[in-house]
Design a protein around this motif. Structure first.
Motif, PDB file in Angstrom:
ATOM      1  N   LEU A 144      10.697   7.747 -34.520  1.00 12.30           N
ATOM      2  CA  LEU A 144      11.102   6.599 -35.208  1.00 12.30           C
ATOM      3  C   LEU A 144       9.657   6.117 -35.576  1.00 12.30           C
ATOM      4  O   LEU A 144       8.589   5.960 -34.930  1.00 12.30           O
ATOM      5  N   ILE A 145       9.563   5.524 -36.997  1.00 13.78           N
ATOM      6  CA  ILE A 145       8.457   4.944 -37.514  1.00 13.78           C
ATOM      7  C   ILE A 145       8.916   3.621 -38.097  1.00 13.78           C
ATOM      8  O   ILE A 145       9.870   3.986 -38.913  1.00 13.78           O
ATOM      9  N   ARG A 146       8.087   2.741 -37.900  1.00  8.86           N
ATOM     10  CA  ARG A 146       8.597   1.349 -38.455  1.00  8.86           C
ATOM     11  C   ARG A 146       7.627   0.704 -39.296  1.00  8.86           C
ATOM     12  O   ARG A 146       6.382   0.757 -38.560  1.00  8.86           O
ATOM     13  N   ARG A 147       7.539   0.115 -40.359  1.00  6.06           N
ATOM     14  CA  ARG A 147       6.403  -0.697 -40.899  1.00  6.06           C
ATOM     15  C   ARG A 147       6.956  -1.779 -41.310  1.00  6.06           C
ATOM     16  O   ARG A 147       8.062  -1.940 -42.069  1.00  6.06           O
ATOM     17  N   GLU A 148       6.355  -2.812 -41.431  1.00  6.36           N
ATOM     18  CA  GLU A 148       6.400  -4.016 -42.062  1.00  6.36           C
ATOM     19  C   GLU A 148       5.474  -4.712 -43.085  1.00  6.36           C
ATOM     20  O   GLU A 148       4.141  -4.561 -42.497  1.00  6.36           O
ATOM     21  N   VAL A 149       5.533  -5.262 -44.064  1.00  6.52           N
ATOM     22  CA  VAL A 149       4.576  -5.739 -44.806  1.00  6.52           C
ATOM     23  C   VAL A 149       4.935  -7.239 -45.293  1.00  6.52           C
ATOM     24  O   VAL A 149       5.897  -7.144 -46.096  1.00  6.52           O
ATOM     25  N   PRO A 150       4.202  -8.207 -45.537  1.00  7.53           N
ATOM     26  CA  PRO A 150       4.855  -9.612 -45.907  1.00  7.53           C
ATOM     27  C   PRO A 150       4.109  -9.510 -47.280  1.00  7.53           C
ATOM     28  O   PRO A 150       3.218  -8.779 -47.790  1.00  7.53           O
ATOM     29  N   LEU A 151       4.902 -10.309 -48.030  1.00  7.52           N
ATOM     30  CA  LEU A 151       4.722 -10.049 -49.547  1.00  7.52           C
ATOM     31  C   LEU A 151       4.942 -11.690 -50.177  1.00  7.52           C
ATOM     32  O   LEU A 151       5.798 -12.129 -49.746  1.00  7.52           O
ATOM     33  N   ALA A 152       3.870 -12.006 -50.893  1.00  6.10           N
ATOM     34  CA  ALA A 152       3.904 -13.437 -51.573  1.00  6.10           C
ATOM     35  C   ALA A 152       4.682 -13.228 -53.080  1.00  6.10           C
ATOM     36  O   ALA A 152       4.010 -13.607 -54.145  1.00  6.10           O
ATOM     37  N   VAL A 153       5.765 -12.855 -52.901  1.00 13.13           N
ATOM     38  CA  VAL A 153       6.610 -12.620 -54.095  1.00 13.13           C
ATOM     39  C   VAL A 153       8.212 -12.905 -53.724  1.00 13.13           C
ATOM     40  O   VAL A 153       8.336 -12.731 -52.509  1.00 13.13           O
ATOM     41  N   PRO A 154       9.230 -13.582 -54.734  1.00 10.84           N
ATOM     42  CA  PRO A 154      10.402 -13.593 -54.261  1.00 10.84           C
ATOM     43  C   PRO A 154      11.147 -12.252 -53.726  1.00 10.84           C
ATOM     44  O   PRO A 154      10.640 -11.261 -54.263  1.00 10.84           O
ATOM     45  N   ALA A 155      12.018 -12.374 -53.032  1.00 10.21           N
ATOM     46  CA  ALA A 155      12.763 -11.238 -52.412  1.00 10.21           C
ATOM     47  C   ALA A 155      13.307 -10.349 -53.657  1.00 10.21           C
ATOM     48  O   ALA A 155      13.143  -9.301 -53.528  1.00 10.21           O
ATOM     49  N   ALA A 156      13.874 -11.254 -54.543  1.00 13.32           N
ATOM     50  CA  ALA A 156      14.538 -10.285 -55.530  1.00 13.32           C
ATOM     51  C   ALA A 156      13.681  -9.282 -56.381  1.00 13.32           C
ATOM     52  O   ALA A 156      13.973  -8.569 -56.629  1.00 13.32           O
ATOM     53  N   ALA A 157      12.388 -10.067 -56.612  1.00 12.30           N
ATOM     54  CA  ALA A 157      11.321  -9.221 -57.338  1.00 12.30           C
ATOM     55  C   ALA A 157      10.886  -8.218 -56.446  1.00 12.30           C
ATOM     56  O   ALA A 157      10.844  -6.851 -56.899  1.00 12.30           O
ATOM     57  N   ALA A 158      10.727  -8.294 -55.151  1.00 15.72           N
ATOM     58  CA  ALA A 158      10.228  -7.085 -54.161  1.00 15.72           C
ATOM     59  C   ALA A 158      11.503  -6.068 -54.159  1.00 15.72           C
ATOM     60  O   ALA A 158      11.207  -4.815 -54.118  1.00 15.72           O
ATOM     61  N   TRP A 159      12.611  -6.609 -54.036  1.00 14.79           N
ATOM     62  CA  TRP A 159      13.813  -5.527 -54.105  1.00 14.79           C
ATOM     63  C   TRP A 159      13.949  -4.651 -55.198  1.00 14.79           C
ATOM     64  O   TRP A 159      14.263  -3.541 -55.197  1.00 14.79           O
ATOM     65  N   GLU A 160      13.811  -5.356 -56.316  1.00 14.23           N
ATOM     66  CA  GLU A 160      13.792  -4.610 -57.629  1.00 14.23           C
ATOM     67  C   GLU A 160      12.934  -3.562 -57.684  1.00 14.23           C
ATOM     68  O   GLU A 160      13.062  -2.469 -58.150  1.00 14.23           O
ATOM     69  N   TYR A 161      11.615  -3.958 -57.435  1.00 10.52           N
ATOM     70  CA  TYR A 161      10.473  -2.842 -57.584  1.00 10.52           C
ATOM     71  C   TYR A 161      10.842  -1.953 -56.542  1.00 10.52           C
ATOM     72  O   TYR A 161      10.530  -0.627 -56.754  1.00 10.52           O
ATOM     73  N   VAL A 162      11.183  -2.123 -55.150  1.00 16.87           N
ATOM     74  CA  VAL A 162      11.095  -0.957 -54.035  1.00 16.87           C
ATOM     75  C   VAL A 162      12.320  -0.151 -54.578  1.00 16.87           C
ATOM     76  O   VAL A 162      12.380   1.140 -54.048  1.00 16.87           O
ATOM     77  N   THR A 163      13.498  -0.676 -55.080  1.00 19.80           N
ATOM     78  CA  THR A 163      14.532   0.079 -55.220  1.00 19.80           C
ATOM     79  C   THR A 163      14.337   1.015 -56.732  1.00 19.80           C
ATOM     80  O   THR A 163      15.535   1.511 -57.197  1.00 19.80           O
ATOM     81  N   ASP A 164      13.592   0.592 -57.468  1.00 23.60           N
ATOM     82  CA  ASP A 164      13.240   1.385 -58.809  1.00 23.60           C
ATOM     83  C   ASP A 164      12.764   2.703 -58.258  1.00 23.60           C
ATOM     84  O   ASP A 164      11.430   3.016 -58.061  1.00 23.60           O
ATOM     85  N   TRP A 165      13.355   3.491 -57.842  1.00 23.35           N
ATOM     86  CA  TRP A 165      12.875   4.828 -57.232  1.00 23.35           C
ATOM     87  C   TRP A 165      11.620   5.498 -57.976  1.00 23.35           C
ATOM     88  O   TRP A 165      10.710   5.942 -57.495  1.00 23.35           O
ATOM     89  N   PRO A 166      11.820   5.866 -59.246  1.00 21.11           N
ATOM     90  CA  PRO A 166      10.675   6.569 -59.923  1.00 21.11           C
ATOM     91  C   PRO A 166       9.213   5.496 -59.794  1.00 21.11           C
ATOM     92  O   PRO A 166       8.307   6.199 -59.576  1.00 21.11           O
ATOM     93  N   SER A 167       9.388   4.315 -59.402  1.00 22.59           N
ATOM     94  CA  SER A 167       8.019   3.541 -59.344  1.00 22.59           C
ATOM     95  C   SER A 167       7.552   3.829 -58.052  1.00 22.59           C
ATOM     96  O   SER A 167       6.296   3.368 -57.728  1.00 22.59           O
TER      97      SER A 167
END
Length: 160
Positions: free
Chosen positions: A4-27
């Motif tokens: 098991l590997i777990r990682r976490e990073v805080p982001l100073a952006v709204p959740a919707a912007a982060a979700w959109e970016y991390v699930t844009d697979w080619p990005s």
């Protein structure tokens, strides 16, 4: 053996912007080190349960395909979300999860976990002891780039 590997990073952006970016697979190719991510079937959507993606991990021609099927997909009203995948390739097997948690209107956290099957019995377990710190360091570097791209604003993310 399972690892098991777990990682976490805080982001100073709204959740919707982060979700959109991390699930844009080619990005993900822009922030996951030594990896190129693409839709396994360009004609089919790779979002939602049943979506398929694949990632080439390696250096140049030396590497392997990590094939994945999305087994769970949740988008929350606060803009966050969770995606679980099943790794179905010949090298990487196990489960993975991405999650974006809203921490207010302009802050979120990205959580990444992998529960991988380590092949090879005792030899594989020994190899994992050597490989784990290298993999963790690469993941940490990738998450630092993710944070930089997202927090740099739309211009930075667009250049990614």
């Amino acid at each position: 053996m399972r690892a098991l590997i777990r990682r976490e990073v805080p982001l100073a952006v709204p959740a919707a912007a982060a979700w959109e970016y991390v699930t844009d697979w080619p990005s993900q190719s822009d922030w996951v080190p030594h990896t190129r991510v693409e839709h396994a079937d360009p004609a089919a959507p790779a979002r939602g349960v049943g979506g398929r993606i694949r990632a080439w991990s390696g250096l140049g021609r030396i590497g392997f395909w990590d094939t994945m099927t999305i087994t769970s997909w949740e988008v929350r009203p606060d803009g966050g979300g969770r995606c679980e995948v099943l790794h179905t390739g010949t090298v990487v097997r196990g489960e993975g999860e991405f999650e974006v948690v809203a921490d207010g209107p302009d802050a979120s956290r990205f959580l990444w976990s992998e529960l991988a099957v380590v092949p090879g019995g005792r030899l594989g377990a020994l190899g994992w002891k050597v490989a784990r710190p290298v993999i963790e360091r690469l993941l940490d570097q990738g998450l630092a780039v993710l944070k930089e791209r997202l927090e740099g604003g739309p211009e930075e993310a667009a250049r990614a």
